[in-house]
Design an enzyme around this catalytic site. Structure first.
Site, PDB file in Angstrom:
ATOM      1  N   LYS A 244       0.825  -1.211   0.000  1.00 49.36           N
ATOM      2  CA  LYS A 244       0.000   0.000   0.000  1.00 49.36           C
ATOM      3  C   LYS A 244       0.857   1.257   0.000  1.00 49.36           C
ATOM      4  O   LYS A 244       0.460   2.292  -0.474  1.00 49.36           O
ATOM      5  CB  LYS A 244      -0.863   0.030   1.264  1.00 49.36           C
ATOM      6  CG  LYS A 244      -2.126  -0.779   1.152  1.00 49.36           C
ATOM      7  CD  LYS A 244      -3.024  -0.454   2.340  1.00 49.36           C
ATOM      8  CE  LYS A 244      -3.898  -1.635   2.675  1.00 49.36           C
ATOM      9  NZ  LYS A 244      -4.773  -1.395   3.807  1.00 49.36           N
ATOM     10  N   ARG A 245       2.040   1.159   0.592  1.00 50.00           N
ATOM     11  CA  ARG A 245       2.858   2.355   0.765  1.00 50.00           C
ATOM     12  C   ARG A 245       3.703   2.721  -0.462  1.00 50.00           C
ATOM     13  O   ARG A 245       4.417   3.705  -0.446  1.00 50.00           O
ATOM     14  CB  ARG A 245       3.768   2.178   1.980  1.00 50.00           C
ATOM     15  CG  ARG A 245       3.158   2.770   3.228  1.00 50.00           C
ATOM     16  CD  ARG A 245       3.822   2.264   4.496  1.00 50.00           C
ATOM     17  NE  ARG A 245       2.832   1.743   5.433  1.00 50.00           N
ATOM     18  CZ  ARG A 245       2.443   0.478   5.489  1.00 50.00           C
ATOM     19  NH1 ARG A 245       2.977  -0.415   4.678  1.00 50.00           N
ATOM     20  NH2 ARG A 245       1.534   0.093   6.351  1.00 50.00           N
TER      21      ARG A 245
END
Ligand code: GLU
Length: 480
Positions: A244-245
């Site tokens: 996600k990052r």
């Protein structure tokens, strides 16, 4: 041919998840088979309300319609694992009865102690080395564990090739948890069997567990389906799994930002697969025709958002060129700037018609078309610092705009050809380079970083608006 997509409803639809839906879908359709959607919702801790609807919406949006599953039903339902509890228990009991599984009420603390023993001895922890000698009679509330029969195992993975693993890869894994719900490890085996799945296609993170699965298939006396592992999608840096990052948004976010489903499908299908040619743009039908598991690359594919945006731009152009701007227009609903609210569909279609080939996402419409619907904020700094104009004085720019105003004001028919001719004459009369003259006019009417070709921009803005904006800038320079 039956394939399936078996997501867990955890709320966030990662690009990697969706690719695990696309490949099975393509394979099923290619062979006139069936594509199943199964919701793996037995992990109550990770369960998110409405997440199933989100999954269904995304699959529909991408055009990955399922033949069996939620909403549509099918012969081997239910398709929610939480509704199949009794089925798993029944199968686990078969293994209990044949002595290939056992009830195990060993508590977590004790298991932790075993783990520490191994850690201190620097040996791998295998639960089967601590298998209880006298397991209790099974009753509700007690977990059921598989009794592993560890041995060398060999199998074929249509992406990874011939694989083998030693006995150390197999252990007494939990089949049914204390809450009566099955583990993923057990549930999917039963479901894939009962749903007659011919190919299980999933992320490579499940590869280390396959020897355990093979042991369970063997114990149950059922034939394993084709077991296929898809390589990870890697972060843009290429050195780790995409998370996600790493700037990758969820699929819903991309949809809301104005990525077209055609482009998303195309991009994700190509991520780690190609048909061996240089071709990059594929329709769903072409993908169905051309896809093959043996051309999926074994190593991780690097996620590249720039490529996705490029591909989306290609798709916007292709669809507008193929179907015409009117037919494409409904897809742009919700992506227009607020300033466009009171304008008619016809007005917007006209703007879309001259700007579409510059869009990367539909969301770009918001910034790129605002000046068509309201007068831009005049900012002389933007004008004077423009690359083409920065050597000129304010007076010189104002002079150019004045001459342009007069020339354009004299035009009777405000159409593209007349505008083009007038601009050409202006070039000759003012003796300036096109970049200089056109930038001055373009910025004066739009104050935008770019716009479609100038005659088109002026035409769509209309004579009154164009001239008024040029005049406003001349006045602003005077008052500066
Ligand atoms: N429920 C699993 C997941 O979402 C599916 C793995 C599989 O396809 O079997 O990761």
């Amino acid at each position: 041919m039956k394939t399936r997509f078996a997501p867990s409803p955890t709320g966030y639809i990662h690009i990697g998840n969706v690719r695990s839906a696309i490949y099975p879908y393509l394979l099923a359709k290619q062979q006139s088979g069936k594509f199943i959607l199964r919701i793996e919702d037995t992990d109550r801790a990770r369960f998110v309300e409405d997440a199933t609807t989100l999954i269904e919406d995304i699959l529909k949006w991408l055009g990955l319609d399922w033949d069996e599953g939620p909403i549509v039903g099918g012969p081997n339902g239910p398709y929610f694992q939480s509704e199949r509890k009794a089925i798993y228990l029944e199968w686990a009991k078969k293994l209990l009865a044949s002595g290939q599984a056992y009830a195990d009420d060993t508590d977590a603390e004790t298991i932790d102690k075993y783990r520490k023993v191994c850690y201190n001895k620097k040996i791998p922890f295998l639960y089967r080395d601590f298998r209880p000698e006298n397991p209790p009679q099974w009753q509700e509330g007690i977990p059921i564990r598989f009794k592993a029969d560890p041995k060398p195992r060999k199998w074929y993975d249509a992406v990874m090739g011939d694989l083998e693993a030693g006995p150390e890869t197999q252990d007494d894994i939990i089949l049914i948890k204390a809450d009566g719900l099955p583990t993923y490890n057990f549930a999917h085996i039963i479901d894939d069997y009962l749903m007659e799945v011919s190919y299980v296609i999933r992320g490579v993170e499940y590869l280390p567990s396959i020897p355990n699965y093979l042991a369970i298939y063997e114990a149950l006396g059922i034939e394993a389906p084709g077991l296929v592992s898809l390589p990870h999608i890697l972060a843009p840096s290429g050195n780790k799994k995409l998370g996600k990052r790493d700037g990758a948004k969820s699929v819903t976010q991309y949809r809301d930002d104005g990525i077209l489903p055609e482009a998303m499908l195309n991009y994700l299908a190509n991520l780690g697969w190609n048909d061996g040619t240089e071709e990059e743009i594929y329709t769903k039908e072409e993908l169905i025709q051309k896809f093959s598991l043996d051309k999926v690359q074994k190593s991780g594919a690097r996620y590249d958002e720039t490529k996705l945006l490029w591909m989306n731009g290609q798709w916007i152009r292709r669809l507008v060129n193929e179907e015409g701007v009117e037919k494409f227009y409904p897809r742009t609903q919700g992506f227009w700037p607020e300033s466009a609210t009171n304008y008619s569909d016809e007005d917007r279609i006209q703007v879309l018609g001259i700007i579409y080939d510059r869009l990367k996402t539909l969301g770009d419409l918001r910034e790129m078309t605002d000046y068509f619907f309201r007068d831009p904020q005049i900012d002389l700094d933007v004008l004077m610092k423009n690359k083409a104009l920065k050597k000129l004085s304010e007076e010189e720019v104002s002079g150019l705009l004045q001459q342009s105003f007069e020339k354009l004001n004299g035009l009777e028919d405000w159409d593209e050809q007349n505008l083009q001719d007038a601009l050409n004459e202006l070039l000759a009369e003012t003796g300036t380079k096109p970049a200089v003259l056109f930038s001055a006019i373009r910025i004066a009417v739009s104050f935008a970083p770019f716009s479609p070709a100038l005659p088109l921009t002026l035409k769509v803005l209309g004579k009154n608006t164009s001239l008024a904006r040029i005049q406003n800038v001349i006045t602003a320079i005077e008052n500066d």
